[in-house]
Design an enzyme around this catalytic site. Structure first.
Site, PDB file in Angstrom:
ATOM      1  N   ASP A 101      32.554  43.752  40.142  1.00  7.62           N
ATOM      2  CA  ASP A 101      32.016  42.670  40.978  1.00  7.62           C
ATOM      3  C   ASP A 101      30.870  41.975  40.251  1.00  7.62           C
ATOM      4  OD1 ASP A 101      33.661  43.582  42.982  1.00  7.62           O
ATOM      5  OD2 ASP A 101      32.065  44.644  44.050  1.00  7.62           O
TER       6      ASP A 101
HETATM    7  N1  URA Z   1      33.848  49.092  43.576  1.00  7.46           N
HETATM    8  C1  URA Z   1      33.202  47.993  44.019  1.00  7.46           C
HETATM    9  O1  URA Z   1      33.028  47.832  45.215  1.00  7.46           O
HETATM   10  N2  URA Z   1      32.768  47.099  43.114  1.00  7.46           N
HETATM   11  C2  URA Z   1      32.913  47.230  41.781  1.00  7.46           C
HETATM   12  O2  URA Z   1      32.480  46.371  41.002  1.00  7.46           O
HETATM   13  C3  URA Z   1      33.588  48.385  41.327  1.00  7.46           C
HETATM   14  C4  URA Z   1      34.040  49.309  42.239  1.00  7.46           C
END
Ligand code: URA
Length: 252
Positions: A101
């Site tokens: 993310d």
């Molecule tokens: N889980 C999430 O919620 N975000 C990420 O970036 C990786 C795993």
């Protein structure tokens, strides 16, 4: 592959510099100058410049310490992507092996080896990924048991695969998951009524992020590290691959 792309990748020059060489007749295809930059080049053809045969470089594997705030995408009209951290000649070649993310930091892999990235990201391989999460509140007592059983996330029909959790201190946990659903960890902790404040990926398979890489820095993987990523295995007990070194979770 187009001739201009081949020349750019084989020489490390930009695409426009490669086109200039082709326009000037400096590139020979099977012994003859070609000025058509869109000409397709096959594996059996010989491409030469100044008397030397040009060859594509071998596959490339990088680890990058993703800073918060950058998109895990190859291009985006509006926002800065992680590929902007690399020189243009590398960025044009590589794709991301999975995503983080925008607000997540840590270990991100890049390659131009499609078969390798498929093995790392394929849902059938259950590649273990370990994160450090900073939570808004102390975690409920039965979190380990609920995560080990496999949570059922909102709007989903299949429960998650078991996740292993270790408490690092009152608000920080180390968690290992073996699948990659959309915003998986943020949704998992939301299901435990405890929002994630910061998230950092520290390990994929048996490969731990190089602690010397500051946010935004990257380096090539060694052959042993490349193999370590594929050590995905089934997740055994509480901690698949042992404790991680202490890390600082960087918030935006
Ligand atoms: N889980 C999430 O919620 N975000 C990420 O970036 C990786 C795993």
């Amino acid at each position: 592959m187009r001739l201009d792309r081949f020349v750019s990748q084989a020489t490390g020059l930009s695409r426009s510099q490669a086109r200039a060489l082709i326009r000037r007749g400096e590139i020979l295809l099977d012994g003859l100058p070609v000025k058509d930059q869109a000409r397709q080049v096959g594996g059996a053809q010989r491409v030469e410049r100044a008397g030397a045969t040009l060859a594509l470089p071998g596959p490339l594997y990088l680890m990058l310490n993703k800073p918060c705030g950058l998109l895990s995408a190859t291009s985006d009209g509006a926002q800065q992507t992680v590929l902007s951290l690399l020189p243009a000649s590398l960025a044009a070649r590589l794709h991301l092996v999975g995503r983080l993310d925008k607000a997540t930091s840590g270990l991100l892999l890049l390659t131009d080896d499609g078969a390798w990235s498929h093995r790392v990201t394929s849902p059938n391989h259950h590649c273990a990924k370990t994160y450090i999460a900073q939570l808004a509140e102390p975690l409920v007592d039965d979190a380990e048991r609920r995560l080990a059983q496999g949570l059922l996330l909102r709007n989903e029909t299949a429960p998650l695969r078991p996740a292993s959790l270790q408490r690092l201190d009152a608000l920080r946990v180390q968690i290992t998951i073996t699948e990659g659903r959309y915003h998986q960890l943020r949704r998992m902790f939301a299901a435990l009524a405890n929002p994630v404040v910061a998230l950092h990926r520290q390990r994929i398979g048996r490969l731990t992020r190089d602690e010397r890489l500051r946010p935004g820095q990257w380096r090539a993987l060694t052959p042993a590290e490349r193999a370590a990523v594929l050590h995905c295995g089934k997740m055994p007990g509480a901690d698949p691959f042992g404790p991680l070194p202490k890390v600082q979770v960087i918030t935006e």
